[in-house]
Design an enzyme around this catalytic site. Structure first.
Site, PDB file in Angstrom:
ATOM      1  N   VAL A 133       0.833  -1.203   0.000  1.00 54.23           N
ATOM      2  CA  VAL A 133       0.000   0.000   0.000  1.00 54.23           C
ATOM      3  C   VAL A 133       0.873   1.262   0.000  1.00 54.23           C
ATOM      4  O   VAL A 133       0.556   2.244  -0.658  1.00 54.23           O
ATOM      5  CB  VAL A 133      -0.944  -0.011   1.223  1.00 54.23           C
ATOM      6  CG1 VAL A 133      -1.567   1.359   1.437  1.00 54.23           C
ATOM      7  CG2 VAL A 133      -2.022  -1.071   1.047  1.00 54.23           C
ATOM      8  N   ARG A 184     -22.503  -8.360  15.790  1.00 54.75           N
ATOM      9  CA  ARG A 184     -23.791  -8.448  16.465  1.00 54.75           C
ATOM     10  C   ARG A 184     -23.631  -9.048  17.849  1.00 54.75           C
ATOM     11  O   ARG A 184     -24.320  -8.692  18.784  1.00 54.75           O
ATOM     12  CB  ARG A 184     -24.753  -9.300  15.639  1.00 54.75           C
ATOM     13  CG  ARG A 184     -25.556  -8.499  14.625  1.00 54.75           C
ATOM     14  CD  ARG A 184     -26.581  -9.370  13.954  1.00 54.75           C
ATOM     15  NE  ARG A 184     -25.909 -10.552  13.376  1.00 54.75           N
ATOM     16  CZ  ARG A 184     -26.554 -11.532  12.756  1.00 54.75           C
ATOM     17  NH1 ARG A 184     -27.865 -11.508  12.653  1.00 54.75           N
ATOM     18  NH2 ARG A 184     -25.900 -12.557  12.246  1.00 54.75           N
ATOM     19  N   ARG A 185     -22.717 -10.044  17.942  1.00 55.34           N
ATOM     20  CA  ARG A 185     -22.561 -10.738  19.222  1.00 55.34           C
ATOM     21  C   ARG A 185     -21.165 -10.499  19.777  1.00 55.34           C
ATOM     22  O   ARG A 185     -20.226 -11.235  19.466  1.00 55.34           O
ATOM     23  CB  ARG A 185     -22.803 -12.232  19.009  1.00 55.34           C
ATOM     24  CG  ARG A 185     -24.281 -12.570  18.815  1.00 55.34           C
ATOM     25  CD  ARG A 185     -24.466 -13.963  18.286  1.00 55.34           C
ATOM     26  NE  ARG A 185     -23.918 -14.087  16.946  1.00 55.34           N
ATOM     27  CZ  ARG A 185     -24.036 -15.178  16.191  1.00 55.34           C
ATOM     28  NH1 ARG A 185     -24.650 -16.242  16.644  1.00 55.34           N
ATOM     29  NH2 ARG A 185     -23.513 -15.206  14.975  1.00 55.34           N
ATOM     30  N   LYS A 234     -23.267  -9.122  -2.812  1.00 50.81           N
ATOM     31  CA  LYS A 234     -23.829  -9.238  -4.167  1.00 50.81           C
ATOM     32  C   LYS A 234     -25.296  -8.832  -4.219  1.00 50.81           C
ATOM     33  O   LYS A 234     -25.722  -8.179  -5.157  1.00 50.81           O
ATOM     34  CB  LYS A 234     -23.682 -10.647  -4.708  1.00 50.81           C
ATOM     35  CG  LYS A 234     -24.339 -11.682  -3.821  1.00 50.81           C
ATOM     36  CD  LYS A 234     -23.876 -13.071  -4.131  1.00 50.81           C
ATOM     37  CE  LYS A 234     -24.222 -13.985  -2.985  1.00 50.81           C
ATOM     38  NZ  LYS A 234     -23.080 -14.268  -2.096  1.00 50.81           N
ATOM     39  N   GLU A 237     -15.040  -6.731  -5.680  1.00 48.23           N
ATOM     40  CA  GLU A 237     -14.563  -7.940  -6.380  1.00 48.23           C
ATOM     41  C   GLU A 237     -15.116  -9.210  -5.736  1.00 48.23           C
ATOM     42  O   GLU A 237     -15.444 -10.180  -6.418  1.00 48.23           O
ATOM     43  CB  GLU A 237     -13.036  -7.949  -6.370  1.00 48.23           C
ATOM     44  CG  GLU A 237     -12.377  -9.125  -7.063  1.00 48.23           C
ATOM     45  CD  GLU A 237     -12.609  -9.116  -8.562  1.00 48.23           C
ATOM     46  OE1 GLU A 237     -13.470  -9.901  -9.008  1.00 48.23           O
ATOM     47  OE2 GLU A 237     -11.960  -8.365  -9.286  1.00 48.23           O
ATOM     48  N   VAL A 276     -18.746 -11.258  -6.638  1.00 50.04           N
ATOM     49  CA  VAL A 276     -18.988 -12.206  -7.731  1.00 50.04           C
ATOM     50  C   VAL A 276     -17.856 -13.216  -7.812  1.00 50.04           C
ATOM     51  O   VAL A 276     -16.695 -12.858  -7.956  1.00 50.04           O
ATOM     52  CB  VAL A 276     -19.113 -11.476  -9.090  1.00 50.04           C
ATOM     53  CG1 VAL A 276     -19.384 -12.474 -10.200  1.00 50.04           C
ATOM     54  CG2 VAL A 276     -20.213 -10.427  -9.041  1.00 50.04           C
ATOM     55  N   GLY A 320     -16.338 -15.182  -5.691  1.00 50.49           N
ATOM     56  CA  GLY A 320     -15.344 -15.280  -4.617  1.00 50.49           C
ATOM     57  C   GLY A 320     -13.975 -14.748  -4.971  1.00 50.49           C
ATOM     58  O   GLY A 320     -13.824 -13.569  -5.297  1.00 50.49           O
ATOM     59  N   ILE A 336     -12.086 -15.367  -7.475  1.00 47.57           N
ATOM     60  CA  ILE A 336     -11.686 -15.256  -8.880  1.00 47.57           C
ATOM     61  C   ILE A 336     -11.651 -13.791  -9.289  1.00 47.57           C
ATOM     62  O   ILE A 336     -12.672 -13.107  -9.225  1.00 47.57           O
ATOM     63  CB  ILE A 336     -12.655 -16.007  -9.807  1.00 47.57           C
ATOM     64  CG1 ILE A 336     -12.882 -17.436  -9.315  1.00 47.57           C
ATOM     65  CG2 ILE A 336     -12.135 -16.015 -11.229  1.00 47.57           C
ATOM     66  CD1 ILE A 336     -13.913 -18.205 -10.120  1.00 47.57           C
ATOM     67  N   LYS A 351     -25.511 -12.020  -9.236  1.00 45.16           N
ATOM     68  CA  LYS A 351     -24.181 -11.927  -9.852  1.00 45.16           C
ATOM     69  C   LYS A 351     -24.297 -11.616 -11.340  1.00 45.16           C
ATOM     70  O   LYS A 351     -23.501 -10.845 -11.889  1.00 45.16           O
ATOM     71  CB  LYS A 351     -23.423 -13.223  -9.622  1.00 45.16           C
ATOM     72  CG  LYS A 351     -23.080 -13.436  -8.138  1.00 45.16           C
ATOM     73  CD  LYS A 351     -22.673 -14.869  -7.838  1.00 45.16           C
ATOM     74  CE  LYS A 351     -22.295 -15.049  -6.380  1.00 45.16           C
ATOM     75  NZ  LYS A 351     -22.138 -16.480  -6.018  1.00 45.16           N
TER      76      LYS A 351
END
Lengths: 430, 430
Positions: free
Chosen positions: A36, A48-49, A107, A131, A134, A136, A138, A207
């Site tokens: 970066v 949430r928990r 998605k 990214e 759609v 995973g 790829i 997707k």
């Protein structure tokens, strides 16, 4: 390039994907810093928990107040891996308003409200990357949006749901029926307790909407996507497919019409030839086949789901968005300049495999063939087999519009000699 | 976003790729304008033979003085599709000095001088993009450099040369010998009159150096890549491969050592199992298999060469570089921060398939097995067949270092009972 102030990341959601994102951010911190150009710091995790033990995440980072987290004002990037429409939508919008860029794996939300979210990102001069939404891990959205930015994409056809591919692959290899294969997928954790979103094609349709929008520089809403699930695919369909040298896959297909003036997007089970690269995509893997004017045929293959693969895609986006922030710019936003109309399913042109139960007597084939001819649907091959006064007729057509095929089938049902339409399946990839 | 001043592009070279780049820039001008955010104008084309007719290119744009073109000062992006080291290197450097960014398809130059060219680009705050240099139209450099920027790549293994894949595929499917398959490739235009760069693996080695550099964030020079051509692969090797359920491919393999402390890069023919996704890559197609910590196994497949596919990759880069110029930024430059040592071939660990011609008498196998054991190379399977006092012995090993295998073979050659070493082939992808 190196600077001291770290980029601050807020993580919304810490389930299968979120915990993996947090883990990699910690274990690969030095690599991320180098890539970066500044340290990337996990500044807060909304869950949430809060009582669940989260290994490797400092307890003081954990909060149940996601809204307060995205409003803090010092957050550079919000990573949203909650899923679903709300509260994700509100949190993302609030994040933009408070100066953060967003990386999302959502998605359903992107398919439904992508245009509004992109507009919010642009209004505030921030990035919206997704990214992971759609297929995973790829790399697909970036290649479509950037690598093929100088090309004209004509077709995107893919296996974008791992659960259904696992089930269909199982049916193909073992001869199992749908229910049996689904049960195995559930037992192995490939299918959820309620598999509706997968097996009815809702997940794949979301997707398809995202992919079609990017491929054709046109807004494609979820409602624009024709959707047919795969719960009615039978062992008999697989047997028919084998006779044709095909297998059956649940496909998401986004196409530019031949005249280039409109596009279509659809999800349905289809027969594809065993020689097609998508036919050999096994188990829960995903693969997407892209056809463009200049590049020709490309395929992208890999794991379409799972915590680690999805986290890989999220982190790739995170690095890109962090780099953009450092250089004070943003990546490509929504590109919908082409604004092509999305045609209904009736306009889709493809081939069909139709199984009919018919009376076993002379003249039936002539009657059936006449119906096809009257609707302008040209027949490629017919296979007839019969016993005990009942016969089955398998018709494979040449390319015809879905509307013409629908009309044909309606007329066939009205014939006395046609006892039933056992199955209709599209034939793709030829 | 839209502005009136067009971005000016200088095209160096107007052969198969260059003419296609010019054609698409003209026919898809509106799309490029919309995607970039400003018109993209072809401002000059440097060629060697100005008298050749170039359809669709205004004659006043054509020049033989490439240096003057890149020195003009009003050029935003130089597209270099000349190939070779000089004059391409000098022109690219001059382009940076005069304020232009560069898109190149030049694998040989990038592999040899990538570090210096990246340094020049960075010094002048310009972009150097080269997606077309590796595997033609297949988006590969951008996914490795950006999509997987948050992941740790452990291995890149690919078929990156279409000519040799066409030849090997032909040998596999028809049983032809190397020369016969090469002749057919030449006749069909898949192989050049002098095929050395392809069949001896020089082309693939350049691509391996580029891929390894990007994947491992480490400078890998062309000299660091072990290279073995495929001219000595025989029909007998394919027969042996078939017996093992394998085929033979010329592979470029870039690996991180198991301890993570070093990397290797190599090009050589190898047996791979028919079940491996790379085994079914036919004809002149390319495919690259990537393994990473989080994403798992990914594959990228498509046409690896040809005017249109390469032009697609060039234009994708052109759009990205133009967008960067408009926003006053640059994309990711060279990333070599990891600076891992590149280990020699002797350190590579893999499996081996060795065919020996031996005397057909008792005790030979024991002798041979002893030599393997003395060099620490563990045997997986042995197959012995003999007639008329001569026998052949096929040994498949477990994983061992290349150095250990080389020592083993040297010792085997010294045995009286070993008449010759018919072939040694590495076994990958298991």
């Amino acid at each position: 390039m190196m600077r001291t102030r770290p980029l601050k990341v807020a993580l919304l959601g810490c389930g299968v994907v979120g915990s993996e994102v947090a883990r990699i951010m910690t274990t690969h911190a030095d690599d991320l810093t180098a890539r970066v150009g500044a340290p990337v710091e996990l500044a807060g995790v909304a869950v949430r928990r809060p009582d669940r033990v989260r290994e490797g995440i400092a307890p003081e980072l954990v909060t149940t107040d996601a809204t307060a987290l995205v409003k803090r004002g010092d957050i550079d990037v919000v990573v949203e891996v909650i899923g679903g429409i709300e509260p994700a939508r509100g949190l993302i919008t609030t994040a933009f308003e408070h100066g953060a860029s967003v990386v999302s794996a959502n998605k359903a939300l992107l398919a439904q409200d992508g245009a509004a979210l992109h507009a919010a990102a642009e209004e505030h001069g921030r990035d919206l990357y997704y990214e992971a939404a759609v297929a995973g891990a790829i790399p697909l959205i970036r290649p479509l949006r950037e690598s093929l930015a100088g090309d004209k994409i004509n077709r995107v056809m893919g296996i974008v749901n791992g659960t259904t591919n696992f089930i269909l692959d199982k049916m193909d290899s073992s001869g199992a029926g749908y229910q049996e294969a689904l049960d195995e997928a559930t037992a192995l954790g490939y299918a959820e307790a309620d598999p509706t979103a997968d097996v009815e094609g809702f997940d794949a349709a979301a997707k398809a909407a995202i992919l079609a929008g990017i491929a054709f520089h046109t807004r494609v809403r979820l409602d624009d996507v024709y959707r047919e699930g795969m719960t009615e695919v039978t062992a008999a369909d697989f047997a028919s497919a084998k006779e044709m040298g095909c297998t059956i896959k649940l496909l998401a297909i986004c196409e530019r019409a031949e005249d280039g003036a409109s596009v279509t997007a659809r999800v349905h089970p289809a027969m594809i030839p065993l020689s097609h690269p998508l036919a050999s995509v096994r188990g829960a893997y995903n693969a997407v086949f892209v056809e463009s004017d200049a590049a020709g045929q490309l395929m992208f293959y890999g794991p379409g789901a799972g915590g680690s693969p999805t986290a890989s895609a999220v982190l790739g986006d995170l690095v890109a968005v962090c780099r953009n922030r450092l250089s004070g710019t943003t990546g490509p936003g929504e590109s919908a300049y082409a604004a092509l109309p999305v045609s209904p399913m009736g306009d889709v042109v493809t081939r069909y495999h139709i199984s009919l139960d018919v009376a076993d007597k002379p003249g039936v084939l002539a009657q059936v063939a006449t119906v096809f001819a009257e609707h302008g649907v040209s027949i490629d091959t017919v296979r007839q087999s019969g016993k005990d006064g009942e016969a089955s007729l398998v018709v494979v057509t040449h390319r015809a519009s879905d509307a013409a095929l629908t009309g044909t089938v309606e007329a066939l049902r009205k014939l006395d000699t046609v006892r039933g339409v056992a199955s209709i399946m599209r034939v793709e990839g030829e």
